[in-house]
Scaffold this active site. Structure first.
Site, PDB file in Angstrom:
ATOM      1  N   HIS A 124       2.336  17.783  -1.364  1.00 17.32           N
ATOM      2  CA  HIS A 124       1.313  16.968  -0.711  1.00 17.32           C
ATOM      3  C   HIS A 124       0.402  17.857   0.145  1.00 17.32           C
ATOM      4  O   HIS A 124      -0.443  17.345   0.882  1.00 17.32           O
ATOM      5  CB  HIS A 124       1.959  15.919   0.199  1.00 17.32           C
ATOM      6  CG  HIS A 124       2.635  14.795  -0.548  1.00 17.32           C
ATOM      7  ND1 HIS A 124       2.031  14.129  -1.585  1.00 17.32           N
ATOM      8  CD2 HIS A 124       3.845  14.210  -0.385  1.00 17.32           C
ATOM      9  CE1 HIS A 124       2.853  13.186  -2.033  1.00 17.32           C
ATOM     10  NE2 HIS A 124       3.959  13.221  -1.329  1.00 17.32           N
ATOM     11  N   ARG A 146       6.769   0.007  -4.992  1.00 16.66           N
ATOM     12  CA  ARG A 146       6.740  -1.200  -4.176  1.00 16.66           C
ATOM     13  C   ARG A 146       5.942  -2.317  -4.833  1.00 16.66           C
ATOM     14  O   ARG A 146       6.483  -3.266  -5.341  1.00 16.66           O
ATOM     15  CB  ARG A 146       6.131  -0.796  -2.817  1.00 16.66           C
ATOM     16  CG  ARG A 146       6.399  -1.685  -1.658  1.00 16.66           C
ATOM     17  CD  ARG A 146       5.676  -1.133  -0.430  1.00 16.66           C
ATOM     18  NE  ARG A 146       4.253  -0.985  -0.657  1.00 16.66           N
ATOM     19  CZ  ARG A 146       3.336  -1.921  -0.390  1.00 16.66           C
ATOM     20  NH1 ARG A 146       3.694  -3.042   0.157  1.00 16.66           N
ATOM     21  NH2 ARG A 146       2.056  -1.703  -0.643  1.00 16.66           N
TER      22      ARG A 146
HETATM   23  P1  A3P Z   1       2.376   0.697  -3.410  1.00 15.60           P
HETATM   24  O1  A3P Z   1       3.155   1.005  -2.176  1.00 15.60           O
HETATM   25  O2  A3P Z   1       0.977   0.277  -3.148  1.00 15.60           O
HETATM   26  O3  A3P Z   1       3.084  -0.257  -4.319  1.00 15.60           O
HETATM   27  P2  A3P Z   1       3.609   8.027  -4.305  1.00 15.60           P
HETATM   28  O4  A3P Z   1       4.472   8.264  -5.492  1.00 15.60           O
HETATM   29  O5  A3P Z   1       2.465   8.956  -4.182  1.00 15.60           O
HETATM   30  O6  A3P Z   1       4.417   7.915  -3.054  1.00 15.60           O
HETATM   31  O7  A3P Z   1       2.887   6.627  -4.523  1.00 15.60           O
HETATM   32  C1  A3P Z   1       3.596   5.429  -4.389  1.00 15.60           C
HETATM   33  C2  A3P Z   1       2.702   4.298  -4.829  1.00 15.60           C
HETATM   34  O8  A3P Z   1       2.561   4.351  -6.278  1.00 15.60           O
HETATM   35  C3  A3P Z   1       3.324   2.945  -4.508  1.00 15.60           C
HETATM   36  O9  A3P Z   1       2.240   2.058  -4.246  1.00 15.60           O
HETATM   37  C4  A3P Z   1       4.015   2.630  -5.833  1.00 15.60           C
HETATM   38  O10 A3P Z   1       4.331   1.270  -6.007  1.00 15.60           O
HETATM   39  C5  A3P Z   1       2.954   3.107  -6.816  1.00 15.60           C
HETATM   40  N1  A3P Z   1       3.494   3.284  -8.178  1.00 15.60           N
HETATM   41  C6  A3P Z   1       4.554   4.017  -8.560  1.00 15.60           C
HETATM   42  N2  A3P Z   1       4.760   3.898  -9.887  1.00 15.60           N
HETATM   43  C7  A3P Z   1       3.808   3.059 -10.345  1.00 15.60           C
HETATM   44  C8  A3P Z   1       3.495   2.515 -11.633  1.00 15.60           C
HETATM   45  N3  A3P Z   1       4.223   2.806 -12.703  1.00 15.60           N
HETATM   46  N4  A3P Z   1       2.449   1.677 -11.725  1.00 15.60           N
HETATM   47  C9  A3P Z   1       1.684   1.382 -10.635  1.00 15.60           C
HETATM   48  N5  A3P Z   1       1.934   1.841  -9.401  1.00 15.60           N
HETATM   49  C10 A3P Z   1       2.989   2.683  -9.248  1.00 15.60           C
END
Ligand code: A3P
Length: 329
Positions: free
Chosen positions: A142, A295
């Site tokens: 990150h 989430r």
């Molecule tokens: P939300 O909290 O808005 O649902 P990172 O991996 O960078 O931490 O990002 C997490 C975000 O990506 C979360 O968003 C998560 O739900 C979303 N995410 C992960 N896999 C996903 C998928 N297959 N389709 C859509 N969103 C996804």
């Protein structure tokens, strides 16, 4: 390399101390202008000097922008859809370079040590773990472009970088839910938005992060993708990524991978949904309601979750930061 350390002004410092209840998230510093835990100082030179390999594939992002989603996409494409090996935890296949610096390594004498949490190797010494990985390595970070390992920044190796961006309002919402457990954030959502806009959440400033990578888009070893495009048309983003990685997918492979990467499959896939990490982190903060790592997975959450005043603040701040650039979501 010399790095400049600055402190927050008193108002922001007090907000951080008031709302972040885990000790290592109370002492944030600005390192070259980036908000990071104080502990990061011990790691910055090691990261500068980290040996990059020509065949490395890096996924870089601001937190909560779809990093995990992108990592799984990249890994599966690069490994010819080897779903058997994809059952290994993503954090082992695709470790997070600086996680040790961000979480603090628990030691027996440490206030953070909780006897029944066994930290995995990729957390105890994340940089060492990445150094020892066999090639081709897959590494997540990150860190903003300015704090990447020197060889990567200078393009001295032909390693590939995929950067994923997401609109800041949804990032802020997602980061708020995620931040409650690992950072021990106890303030309100409005407090969180305030810290986000004041560039006082980990890895902020958000816009410096996005634009720092956006400037690299003309480089052949670099691919810039957006969460919103993945939501709108995942197969197209998969195809672009496959082309970038020098892979050709058949129509069948494309549809199998699209299904594998769907929100519903990822949410129940224990290799990628971080359920172990979330459960372990919750022991630091047992009173906090557990939030799933994967989430909601939707766009435009801000339309229902943010007040008109906060939306206006975000829009003004965005406009100010994007002035003079062609970037948009
Ligand atoms: P939300 O909290 O808005 O649902 P990172 O991996 O960078 O931490 O990002 C997490 C975000 O990506 C979360 O968003 C998560 O739900 C979303 N995410 C992960 N896999 C996903 C998928 N297959 N389709 C859509 N969103 C996804």
């Amino acid at each position: 390399m010399q790095h400049e350390i600055t402190l927050f002004d008193d108002e922001v410092e007090n907000l951080i101390k008031k709302h972040q209840t885990r000790p290592e998230h109370q002492g944030y510093i600005k390192l070259d202008g980036i908000t990071l835990p104080e502990e990061f100082r011990q790691f910055v030179n090691t990261i500068d000097n980290f040996e990059v390999r020509d065949d490395d594939i890096w996924v870089c992002s601001f937190p909560r922008t779809g990093t995990t989603w992108t990592q799984e996409m990249v890994w599966c494409i690069a490994n010819d859809l080897d779903f058997e090996r994809a059952k290994v935890l993503l954090n082992d296949r695709f470790p997070y370079l600086e996680i040790t610096a961000m979480m603090g390594t628990p030691k027996p004498s440490d206030h953070r040590h909780i006897p029944d949490i066994k930290m995995p190797e990729h957390v105890i010494d994340s940089i060492g773990f990445c150094e020892k990985l066999p090639s081709p390595r897959f590494i997540k970070t990150h860190l903003p472009f300015s704090l990447l390992p020197r060889q990567l920044k200078r393009g001295e190796k032909s390693a590939k970088i995929v950067y994923v961006a997401r609109n800041p309002k949804d990032v802020c919402i997602s980061y708020f839910h995620h931040g409650k457990v690992p950072h021990g954030f106890k303030g309100s959502f409005e407090d969180w938005c305030d810290l986000f806009i004041k560039d006082a959440v980990m890895y902020a400033p958000f816009w410096k992060h996005v634009l720092g990578y956006w400037k690299q888009r003309i480089n052949n070893n670099f691919l810039f993708i957006k969460y919103e495009d993945m939501k709108r048309d995942l197969p197209s983003v998969i195809k672009r990524t496959a082309k970038f990685l020098g892979k050709n997918l058949t129509t069948d492979q494309l549809s199998i991978l699209t299904e594998h990467l769907s929100f519903d499959s990822m949410k129940v896939n224990p290799a990628v949904n971080n359920e172990e990490l979330t459960a372990a982190l919750q022991k630091f903060n047992p009173s906090e309601e557990r939030e799933e790592f994967i989430r909601r997975g939707t766009t435009e959450q801000w339309k229902t979750e943010m007040s008109p005043e906060i939306i206006k603040r975000f829009d003004d701040w965005t406009q100010e930061n994007l002035r003079g650039t062609y970037f948009h979501f």
